[in-house]
Design an enzyme around this catalytic site. Structure first.
Site, PDB file in Angstrom:
ATOM      1  N   GLU A 165       0.824  -1.212   0.000  1.00 43.78           N
ATOM      2  CA  GLU A 165       0.000   0.000   0.000  1.00 43.78           C
ATOM      3  C   GLU A 165       0.865   1.271   0.000  1.00 43.78           C
ATOM      4  O   GLU A 165       0.664   2.146  -0.864  1.00 43.78           O
ATOM      5  CB  GLU A 165      -0.956  -0.009   1.201  1.00 43.78           C
ATOM      6  N   TRP A 208      20.763 -40.039 -13.952  1.00 42.39           N
ATOM      7  CA  TRP A 208      19.643 -39.144 -13.677  1.00 42.39           C
ATOM      8  C   TRP A 208      18.360 -39.836 -14.076  1.00 42.39           C
ATOM      9  O   TRP A 208      18.331 -40.547 -15.076  1.00 42.39           O
ATOM     10  CB  TRP A 208      19.775 -37.841 -14.486  1.00 42.39           C
ATOM     11  N   ARG A 260      13.741 -24.623  -6.532  1.00 42.93           N
ATOM     12  CA  ARG A 260      14.671 -24.479  -5.407  1.00 42.93           C
ATOM     13  C   ARG A 260      14.926 -23.000  -5.105  1.00 42.93           C
ATOM     14  O   ARG A 260      14.944 -22.575  -3.951  1.00 42.93           O
ATOM     15  CB  ARG A 260      16.012 -25.138  -5.729  1.00 42.93           C
ATOM     16  N   THR A 311      20.273 -39.565   1.669  1.00 47.82           N
ATOM     17  CA  THR A 311      20.506 -38.922   0.378  1.00 47.82           C
ATOM     18  C   THR A 311      21.914 -38.359   0.300  1.00 47.82           C
ATOM     19  O   THR A 311      22.583 -38.440  -0.738  1.00 47.82           O
ATOM     20  CB  THR A 311      19.467 -37.800   0.161  1.00 47.82           C
ATOM     21  N   GLY A 358       8.292 -40.566   3.952  1.00 49.53           N
ATOM     22  CA  GLY A 358       7.337 -41.329   4.751  1.00 49.53           C
ATOM     23  C   GLY A 358       7.025 -40.663   6.076  1.00 49.53           C
ATOM     24  O   GLY A 358       5.873 -40.632   6.515  1.00 49.53           O
TER      25      GLY A 358
END
Length: 590
Positions: A55, A173, A187, A199, A307
């Protein structure tokens, strides 16, 4: 743009607001349009944290001269002091006579007070125009404000058969360059990228933004977050590159006392305590991120992390990249593990997919059907977790089945071991705890007679499970349930060390079996308790010089456990009574 309708003006305010994506968190994205006589006088939006809100940004362009105009804004003007003055004050001194607001701000400091202040001053205020679009635009802000946790996007790249890695853990990949480039843009607009330590160990990812357009807009690489219960993140992993990007490792209270904690701090990571149990509590981890003003988390973890988030009802948005490939194989990694649901009718309802082609791949995007603030009810969560009680599993060391190893496979998390037990109608539940040769393991797959567990590198190093072969027998015990009778003694299933069988001497119908316990004799006392391969036994004698101890094995135990086939030299798992370890630790503080 003469003759502008209310809907068109609000649509424009939403477009302007979206230009702040990636720059304004933890604030909401807000756009403002000022219209008089059907024509736009000024436009503005919230550009970045600490800068003017939408604003004032629009009003200052016309010197706050908006007499008789209508102001359109997608979120209720704030009425409190923060980094900037209240927006209601700017609106009141501008001379506007009408304000159209898409949605009320749920922030407790506002929550209708801004609307009330404007109406008290005689301004015509209307609320609700394009409210659904406004809620979706600021879904991250709403989750942060109402649910008090960051907004969670679960991203996964998978094959047509739902696999995220091959049976030996390789995933580079799955998708093509176009899909990967899209992921990098996603990302860039997030505040944090979260993965599990599995990972990190399997892929050694950089977790950076490698999109030239995003970088040219001033978007930086998000904070790196690793869920690592036992601090297995290698000190030389790429996530710890000293490149100016903050690294947060969420771990457990016990792990913070380990030597690895100081080493990872020296490597540049900040360690966050997220629970006192065996694993990181994902709820506490998300809360810890919110305390650092992180309201948008982009999850690229493996099946274990996914999970845990799904079991907790903590996913707000799904990005699923699907490649035209099929991996197959029981050992190939699935999208999610965890408890899951038993009744298909209770599966969380999601909105219809938005589908995009990205080169040869597809991107499916969806959200909970009931909107950004939908969360499972407490009863839903209780039902999902009923099969796995909170706290540490409890065992007694009374073996109830001698099973056999069906197969062993290498997987990203370590090794996947399938075991066939002798229980009748075992009714396995995913997520339950079963002690295998005394080592507490979690069931990740089961059928009528066979269950599978995944043994982490730490467990492989600390127990004999890494030396086992298909066909070998194993002692099995299921965790106690409420109401079960206690036998043996209290056993946690956390192996202290390994030893080996030194000698077997007949003693009537019994067998006197002598075991080595090098470096751990201080926990042994004559007539004390010990668990050998998960079997609760009484220490018969202690020999400090050779660092051995012996037990008497009665005929029943010989017949009902794997001890009957042990020979000198065979390795065994050893778990000592907790009391001695507590006393030792308490004495160290005196």
């Amino acid at each position: 743009m003469s003759g502008l309708t209310d809907a068109a003006a609000m649509s424009r305010a939403l477009e302007l607001a979206a230009q702040g994506r990636g720059f304004v968190s933890p604030n909401p994205m807000v756009g403002c349009v000022i219209v008089r006589d059907g024509a736009i006088l000024a436009e503005g939006w919230h550009h970045a944290v600490g800068q003017a809100h939408a604003e004032p940004d629009a009003l200052q362009r016309i010197g706050y001269a908006a007499q008789g105009a209508t102001l359109y804004v997608n979120l209720e003007p704030c009425c409190h002091w923060g980094r900037t003055p209240p927006c209601t004050e700017a609106v009141l001194r501008s001379g506007v006579t009408r304000v159209v607001i898409a949605m009320q701000d749920p922030d407790p400091r506002v929550n209708g007070r801004g609307i009330a202040a404007l109406r008290a001053a005689g301004i015509d205020v209307q609320v609700g125009l394009l409210a659904d679009a406004a809620r979706q635009l600021n879904e991250r802000y709403l989750v942060k404000t109402v649910l008090r946790r960051p907004f969670v996007t679960l991203k996964t790249a998978m094959t047509l058969d739902g696999r995220t890695a091959t049976r030996d853990g390789r995933s580079s990949w799955i998708t093509g360059e176009t899909a990967r480039a899209h992921c990098h843009r996603e990302r860039a607009e997030s505040q944090a990228i979260l993965v599990g330590v599995g990972t990190v160990l399997a892929d050694d990812p950089r977790l950076t933004v490698r999109d030239a357009e995003s970088l040219s807009r001033g978007l930086a690489s998000p904070v790196r977050v690793v869920l690592d219960s036992h601090l297995r993140t290698p000190r030389h992993s790429k996530v710890l590159a000293r490149d100016g990007v903050e690294v947060l490792i969420c771990t457990t209270a016990a792990a913070l006392q380990s030597p690895e904690a100081e080493a990872l701090r020296d490597a540049g990571a900040e360690l966050l305590e997220c629970g006192s149990g065996e694993r990181v509590d994902v709820d506490l981890a998300l809360r810890a991120l919110l305390e650092r003003q992180i309201v948008d988390v982009f999850v690229e973890g493996g099946g274990t992390v996914h999970g845990a988030l799904l079991d907790g009802g903590l996913v707000d948005r799904y990005l699923v990249y699907i490649a035209p490939k099929v991996f197959g194989g029981e050992g190939a990694a699935p999208v999610a593990r965890g408890l899951g649901i038993a009744d298909p009718a209770k599966a969380p309802a999601l909105k219809p997919f938005t589908v995009r082609h990205l080169g040869e791949d597809l991107l499916l995007e969806t959200r909970p059907k009931q909107g950004p603030l939908h969360a499972p009810s407490p009863q839903d969560l209780a039902d999902r977790r009923a099969a796995r009680p909170n706290g540490e599993p409890m065992f007694t060391g009374i073996v109830t089945s001698v099973g056999s190893i069906e197969s062993i496979q290498d997987v990203p998390a370590g090794k996947r071991i399938a075991v066939r037990a002798t229980w009748e109608s075992p009714g396995y539940v995913l997520g339950e705890s079963i002690a295998i040769d005394g080592a507490c393991m979690t069931v990740v797959h089961a059928d009528e007679q066979t269950f599978a567990v995944e043994v982490s590198p730490e467990s492989l190093a600390r127990t004999t499970l890494g030396q086992r072969q298909p066909g070998e027998p194993v002692n099995l015990e299921r965790a106690l349930a409420v109401g079960d009778r206690m036998g043996g003694h209290y056993v946690t299933g956390h192996i202290d060390t390994t030893g080996s069988l030194v000698a077997i001497d007949p003693a009537g119908d019994c067998l006197k079996m002598t075991f080595s316990a090098a470096g751990a004799m201080r926990y042994l006392v004559e007539k004390g308790s010990i668990a050998i391969d998960g079997i609760s036994l009484t220490v018969n004698g202690v020999q400090d010089g050779p660092e051995t101890f012996d037990v008497m094995v009665i005929p029943h135990t010989q017949q009902e456990t794997s001890l009957r086939i042990k020979t000198p030299g065979d390795p065994v798992n050893l778990e000592f009574d907790l009391l001695g370890k507590y006393v030792e630790r308490l004495a160290a503080f005196k």
